[in-house]
Structures are given as structure tokens and as C-alpha cells.
Scaffold this motif. Structure first.
Motif, PDB file in Angstrom:
ATOM      1  N   MET A   3       0.834  -1.191   0.000  1.00 52.94           N
ATOM      2  CA  MET A   3       0.000   0.000   0.000  1.00 52.94           C
ATOM      3  C   MET A   3       0.877   1.251   0.000  1.00 52.94           C
ATOM      4  O   MET A   3       1.931   1.281   0.607  1.00 52.94           O
ATOM      5  N   LYS A   9      -0.460   8.578  -1.253  1.00 50.49           N
ATOM      6  CA  LYS A   9      -1.865   8.541  -1.659  1.00 50.49           C
ATOM      7  C   LYS A   9      -2.410   9.965  -1.809  1.00 50.49           C
ATOM      8  O   LYS A   9      -3.155  10.261  -2.751  1.00 50.49           O
ATOM      9  N   ARG A  35     -10.926  14.247  -2.045  1.00 45.48           N
ATOM     10  CA  ARG A  35     -10.262  13.043  -1.514  1.00 45.48           C
ATOM     11  C   ARG A  35      -8.881  13.405  -0.964  1.00 45.48           C
ATOM     12  O   ARG A  35      -8.488  12.921   0.094  1.00 45.48           O
ATOM     13  N   ASP A 105     -14.340   4.147   2.346  1.00 45.74           N
ATOM     14  CA  ASP A 105     -13.707   2.887   2.743  1.00 45.74           C
ATOM     15  C   ASP A 105     -12.297   2.721   2.192  1.00 45.74           C
ATOM     16  O   ASP A 105     -11.408   2.248   2.895  1.00 45.74           O
ATOM     17  N   ASP A 106     -12.075   3.126   0.940  1.00 43.78           N
ATOM     18  CA  ASP A 106     -10.747   2.923   0.350  1.00 43.78           C
ATOM     19  C   ASP A 106      -9.683   3.861   0.922  1.00 43.78           C
ATOM     20  O   ASP A 106      -8.493   3.621   0.763  1.00 43.78           O
ATOM     21  N   LYS A 108      -9.780   4.777   4.323  1.00 40.75           N
ATOM     22  CA  LYS A 108      -9.641   4.482   5.755  1.00 40.75           C
ATOM     23  C   LYS A 108      -8.279   3.912   6.144  1.00 40.75           C
ATOM     24  O   LYS A 108      -7.697   4.355   7.145  1.00 40.75           O
TER      25      LYS A 108
END
Length: 112
Positions: A3, A9, A35, A105-106, A108
Motif C-alpha cells: 500500500m 496517496k 479526496r 472505505d478505500d 480508511k
């Protein structure tokens, strides 16, 4: 699967938003800036950067409410310096700057 880090991210979402912004796809760009905002709130600099790009969208689409809202939110981003921010808040002028919101959710895993 490895990840990305939170910083990676955040940058990924910001980059997607900037690419869409450059292509004049302002609605989709704004979505990625929201986001990025969710991910950027714990960091003052990232938090401000997400609002800066939302402000740019507001200026491009000539949305006075968004422009004023983003200026206020840029100033309010100082809360990140003290760990005071509404978790999950998407950062647009269409929501209260004080309202916590559910984290997608993605996203979290990056904020746990």
C-alpha cells in the motif's frame, strides 16, 4: 500488495485532480481534491494545498460561494497544526467546515 503511504496517496489524488483540472474537467478534478483533502487534513501543508486547488476550481467555474468558502477554509486549516479538524470532511463550501463525515472505505487504511 504494498500500500502507498498516506503522503503518496495524498499526492496521487492531488495529481489526478490537477490533470483533470488542466483538461478543464473541473467537477471530476474537485472530487479528487476532496479526496486529497480528507487525506491531507492531518498535515497543515497538505491541508492547505487541497484547499488551494479547490479555490482554483472555484475561480475557474466562477463560483463565488466556493471561492469565499475556500479562502475561509485556507485560514481555518491552521487547526491541523493542533490536531483540530473534522475527520472525513470533504472540504468544499457545500459542507460545514466543522462537520465530521464518514471516510470513504478505500481511504480508511491511510488514516488509521
Amino acid at each position: 500488495m504494498i500500500m502507498e503511504t498516506l503522503a503518496e496517496k495524498f499526492q496521487s489524488e492531488l495529481t489526478k485532480g490537477r490533470q483533470l483540472f488542466e483538461n478543464k474537467d473541473y467537477n471530476r478534478a474537485f472530487h479528487h481534491f476532496e479526496r486529497a483533502h480528507i487525506l491531507g487534513q492531518p498535515s497543515y501543508i497538505r491541508h492547505v494545498r487541497s484547499h488551494y486547488w479547490m479555490l482554483r476550481v472555484g475561480l475557474k467555474i466562477i463560483d463565488f460561494r466556493e471561492v469565499v468558502g475556500q479562502i475561509i477554509r485556507i485560514l481555518g486549516s491552521a487547526g491541523s497544526l493542533f490536531g483540530k479538524y473534522p475527520v472525513g470532511n470533504t472540504g468544499g463550501a457545500n459542507v460545514s467546515p466543522f462537520k465530521p463525515m464518514p471516510i470513504p472505505d478505500d481511504l480508511k487504511p491511510y488514516l488509521e
